[in-house]
Design an enzyme around this catalytic site. Structure first.
Site, PDB file in Angstrom:
ATOM      1  N   LEU A 118       0.857  -1.176   0.000  1.00 25.61           N
ATOM      2  CA  LEU A 118       0.000   0.000   0.000  1.00 25.61           C
ATOM      3  C   LEU A 118       0.899   1.234   0.000  1.00 25.61           C
ATOM      4  O   LEU A 118       1.956   1.227   0.634  1.00 25.61           O
ATOM      5  CB  LEU A 118      -0.894   0.031   1.249  1.00 25.61           C
ATOM      6  CG  LEU A 118      -1.958  -1.063   1.387  1.00 25.61           C
ATOM      7  CD1 LEU A 118      -2.715  -0.887   2.704  1.00 25.61           C
ATOM      8  CD2 LEU A 118      -2.930  -1.039   0.220  1.00 25.61           C
ATOM      9  N   ASP A 119       0.470   2.272  -0.700  1.00 25.43           N
ATOM     10  CA  ASP A 119       1.213   3.526  -0.655  1.00 25.43           C
ATOM     11  C   ASP A 119       1.313   4.019   0.784  1.00 25.43           C
ATOM     12  O   ASP A 119       0.464   3.696   1.631  1.00 25.43           O
ATOM     13  CB  ASP A 119       0.513   4.593  -1.501  1.00 25.43           C
ATOM     14  CG  ASP A 119       0.488   4.244  -2.978  1.00 25.43           C
ATOM     15  OD1 ASP A 119       1.371   3.480  -3.418  1.00 25.43           O
ATOM     16  OD2 ASP A 119      -0.406   4.742  -3.681  1.00 25.43           O
ATOM     17  N   LYS A 120       2.308   4.839   1.057  1.00 24.40           N
ATOM     18  CA  LYS A 120       2.529   5.348   2.416  1.00 24.40           C
ATOM     19  C   LYS A 120       1.264   5.946   3.008  1.00 24.40           C
ATOM     20  O   LYS A 120       0.900   5.673   4.153  1.00 24.40           O
ATOM     21  CB  LYS A 120       3.645   6.399   2.398  1.00 24.40           C
ATOM     22  CG  LYS A 120       3.914   7.047   3.750  1.00 24.40           C
ATOM     23  CD  LYS A 120       5.002   8.112   3.653  1.00 24.40           C
ATOM     24  CE  LYS A 120       5.226   8.798   4.992  1.00 24.40           C
ATOM     25  NZ  LYS A 120       6.268   9.851   4.925  1.00 24.40           N
TER      26      LYS A 120
END
Length: 329
Positions: free
Chosen positions: A142-144
């Site tokens: 998942l993106d940050k």
């Protein structure tokens, strides 16, 4: 000095003329085939007492195989006592709900404080090694600034199984997004290839000729007048920034998205046209990240083959955003 564990295998007639790596994958299901091929190449496998470095070597009845399996070594990232929201855990997998702001993997600029650091602290003693290293097997990322559900493997067998499910698309992921403007088409799909942006290396883009296949199914769950919508997105593939790029392509950019979202002037104009007051406008425009949450994940357990489904409620910041959107609609 590296410690080794020996596995001795006697070949019976059912494995006559079978490739060495295939036979080992059957006899040693806790190890991925890629890991076994690496062990063969590194000289850790003997056939009838002689080292063999060819994974495609064919076996004969009564052959004797010895595998010198190195004990898993400690991973380079340091374990860190970082709180985890654990949804489910057993000997093979761990399902967590990642908070926004947490990076998954250590990298330049984020060498500590990552999800991997936290997982190493939490379950390092139960990891049997991914590719021979005591590290959690990150199946998908998942993106940050994207929150929500992730599944992590604790051993090679689980990692191999879940990675295969990701490839054949039997591992299902559903996201909740809040977007600008309300789509007129309630249900549909975006089937557009995605690749690295030609001029901005931090971004991805629709790339008709050179992009990789990417498909996102969407369903409008709620409209907030004409200003915004709550949308369910289901991935059929898993490209970097896929939902964010596909929502931008539909011209329903995700609220708060710093890379693909609307400029403040345009977002403010949308809210004003829909009669939002200044306090609501300020709260919505101040939302500090892309309003995207991994809300559901479905997969087959890598050992028991049980169908498993986990759900995660919207985090507090996205619930507050929804309340601001609901306040005048």
């Amino acid at each position: 000095m590296t410690d080794y564990h020996q596995e001795h295998i006697q070949v019976d007639e059912s494995f006559e003329n079978i490739r060495l790596d295939k036979a080992l994958a059957i006899k040693m299901p806790d190890q991925s085939r890629a890991r076994l091929q690496a062990l063969i190449k590194e000289g850790h496998v003997t056939l009838n007492g002689k080292p063999v470095k060819t994974a495609s070597s064919k076996l004969s009845t009564n052959d004797e195989i010895t595998v010198m399996l190195p004990e898993a070594i400690d991973a380079d990232p340091e374990p860190e006592n970082i709180p985890l929201n654990i949804i489910y855990e057993d000997d093979d997998i761990i399902v967590i709900s990642k908070a926004a702001g947490i990076v998954v993997h250590p990298a330049v600029g984020n060498l500590s404080g990552t999800l991997v650091n936290a997982l190493l602290y939490h379950c390092a003693d139960t990891l049997s090694g991914i590719g021979g290293v005591k590290r959690p097997g990150i199946v998908h990322r998942l993106d940050k600034e994207t929150s929500g559900l992730m599944i992590v493997a604790k051993n090679d067998q689980a990692h191999h199984s879940l990675s295969d499910q990701l490839k054949d698309r039997s591992l299902s992921r559903v996201y909740t997004a809040f977007t600008w403007r309300a789509p007129t088409i309630i249900k549909g799909a975006v089937d557009e290839p995605i690749g690295r942006h030609a001029s901005n290396r931090l971004k991805m883009a629709i790339m008709k000729s050179s992009g990789r296949e990417a498909k996102t199914h969407y369903l409008v769950e709620k409209k907030f007048g004409e200003a915004a919508a709550q949308i369910q997105c289901k991935l059929e593939s898993g490209r970097t920034h896929q939902i964010r790029v596909h929502m931008q392509h539909l011209k329903h950019q995700i609220i708060g998205d710093p890379l693909y979202g609307l400029v403040e002037q345009e977002a403010r104009a949308i809210l004003k046209r829909n009669d939002y007051d200044e306090d609501s406008i300020a709260a919505i425009l101040d939302f500090p990240r892309q309003a995207l949450h991994a809300s559901e994940i479905c997969f087959s357990h890598p050992k028991t083959e049980e169908n498993m489904t986990f759900s995660s409620e919207l985090p507090e910041d996205m619930r507050a955003l929804k309340n601001h959107l609901k306040s005048i609609c």
